[in-house]
Design an enzyme around this catalytic site. Structure first.
Site, PDB file in Angstrom:
ATOM      1  CG  HIS A 130      22.725 -44.097 -27.656  1.00 31.77           C
ATOM      2  ND1 HIS A 130      23.222 -43.187 -28.552  1.00 31.77           N
ATOM      3  CD2 HIS A 130      21.424 -43.775 -27.480  1.00 31.77           C
ATOM      4  CE1 HIS A 130      22.275 -42.344 -28.898  1.00 31.77           C
ATOM      5  NE2 HIS A 130      21.167 -42.685 -28.266  1.00 31.77           N
TER       6      HIS A 130
HETATM    7  C1  T46 Z   1      18.705 -40.777 -29.342  1.00 31.77           C
HETATM    8  C2  T46 Z   1      18.882 -40.553 -30.791  1.00 31.77           C
HETATM    9  C3  T46 Z   1      17.629 -40.829 -31.575  1.00 31.77           C
HETATM   10  C4  T46 Z   1      22.762 -32.421 -26.020  1.00 31.77           C
HETATM   11  O1  T46 Z   1      23.543 -31.614 -25.502  1.00 31.77           O
HETATM   12  N1  T46 Z   1      21.439 -32.394 -25.702  1.00 31.77           N
HETATM   13  C5  T46 Z   1      20.536 -33.260 -26.255  1.00 31.77           C
HETATM   14  O2  T46 Z   1      19.340 -33.181 -25.939  1.00 31.77           O
HETATM   15  C6  T46 Z   1      21.021 -34.246 -27.168  1.00 31.77           C
HETATM   16  C7  T46 Z   1      20.056 -35.250 -27.791  1.00 31.77           C
HETATM   17  C8  T46 Z   1      22.349 -34.270 -27.474  1.00 31.77           C
HETATM   18  N2  T46 Z   1      23.198 -33.369 -26.909  1.00 31.77           N
HETATM   19  C9  T46 Z   1      24.615 -33.385 -27.314  1.00 31.77           C
HETATM   20  C10 T46 Z   1      25.401 -34.613 -26.897  1.00 31.77           C
HETATM   21  C11 T46 Z   1      26.420 -34.754 -28.009  1.00 31.77           C
HETATM   22  O3  T46 Z   1      27.541 -33.937 -27.721  1.00 31.77           O
HETATM   23  O4  T46 Z   1      24.661 -33.351 -28.731  1.00 31.77           O
HETATM   24  C12 T46 Z   1      25.708 -34.151 -29.228  1.00 31.77           C
HETATM   25  C13 T46 Z   1      25.205 -35.228 -30.188  1.00 31.77           C
HETATM   26  O5  T46 Z   1      24.408 -36.172 -29.455  1.00 31.77           O
HETATM   27  P1  T46 Z   1      24.458 -37.760 -29.747  1.00 31.77           P
HETATM   28  O6  T46 Z   1      25.808 -38.134 -30.192  1.00 31.77           O
HETATM   29  O7  T46 Z   1      23.934 -38.447 -28.525  1.00 31.77           O
HETATM   30  O8  T46 Z   1      23.445 -37.885 -30.971  1.00 31.77           O
HETATM   31  P2  T46 Z   1      22.832 -39.212 -31.626  1.00 31.77           P
HETATM   32  O9  T46 Z   1      22.253 -38.789 -32.908  1.00 31.77           O
HETATM   33  O10 T46 Z   1      23.789 -40.334 -31.639  1.00 31.77           O
HETATM   34  O11 T46 Z   1      21.637 -39.664 -30.625  1.00 31.77           O
HETATM   35  C14 T46 Z   1      20.530 -38.804 -30.407  1.00 31.77           C
HETATM   36  C15 T46 Z   1      20.160 -38.769 -28.912  1.00 31.77           C
HETATM   37  O12 T46 Z   1      21.309 -38.416 -28.133  1.00 31.77           O
HETATM   38  C16 T46 Z   1      19.627 -40.084 -28.415  1.00 31.77           C
HETATM   39  O13 T46 Z   1      19.029 -39.928 -27.133  1.00 31.77           O
HETATM   40  O14 T46 Z   1      17.923 -41.621 -28.930  1.00 31.77           O
HETATM   41  O15 T46 Z   1      19.386 -39.257 -31.146  1.00 31.77           O
END
Ligand code: T46
Length: 138
Positions: free
Chosen positions: A49
């Site tokens: 993303h």
């Molecule tokens: C990014 C990369 C480097 C939350 O509730 N609060 C938060 O602050 C974050 C970061 C995530 N979440 C929840 C949303 C999803 O249900 O945690 C779960 C996993 O998040 P996500 O799938 O977005 O994780 P990544 O590793 O794909 O991405 C993350 C960050 O979301 C993103 O901003 O830049 O790490």
């Protein structure tokens, strides 16, 4: 373009090492949120993303991983994070994918905004449209 990899000063003495990260010094934005990614399963890639406004600094405080950054205009760079004194700055409009996590990797992320789902662009073709044709295009 400013160099995305930042090297932090290690404040070490005979007891060991310490790195301090402060808003306005090592971190070029007001820190609003810190989260960390760990226990990533072997072969798993994360991210896929971009963000519209969010700025972040990623630090692998333990172990290692790789991060690819794509600007949507034909440039893609891969960075390895493998040391607690190295940080990767990611600004808005950069498609990120994190991969090759070592089992002991703890990836700490320092962010300029609270968590906001509306700031995410999760579709690659919409991202390319956004960076090339502007905010109103998606
Ligand atoms: C990014 C990369 C480097 C939350 O509730 N609060 C938060 O602050 C974050 C970061 C995530 N979440 C929840 C949303 C999803 O249900 O945690 C779960 C996993 O998040 P996500 O799938 O977005 O994780 P990544 O590793 O794909 O991405 C993350 C960050 O979301 C993103 O901003 O830049 O790490």
């Amino acid at each position: 373009m400013t160099e995305p990899i930042r090297t932090f000063k290690i404040l070490g003495d005979e007891r060991g090492s310490l790195v301090a990260l402060e808003t306005g010094k090592e971190i070029p934005f007001d820190i609003k949120r810190v989260y960390y990614i760990f226990d990533t399963q072997q072969g798993v890639a994360r991210g896929f993303h971009a963000h519209k406004e969010l700025q972040q600094i990623l630090v692998s405080v333990s172990g290692s991983c790789k991060v690819s950054l794509d600007n949507g205009k034909g440039s893609r760079e891969v960075y390895e994070l493998n040391s607690p004194d190295k940080g990767l700055y990611i600004g808005p409009g950069s498609w990120r994918e994190m991969f090759d996590f070592s089992p002991d990797c703890v990836l700490m992320v320092i962010a300029s905004m609270l968590y906001e789902e509306d700031d995410y662009i999760r579709d690659y073709s919409r991202f390319v449209e956004y960076v090339n044709n502007g905010k109103d295009s998606i």
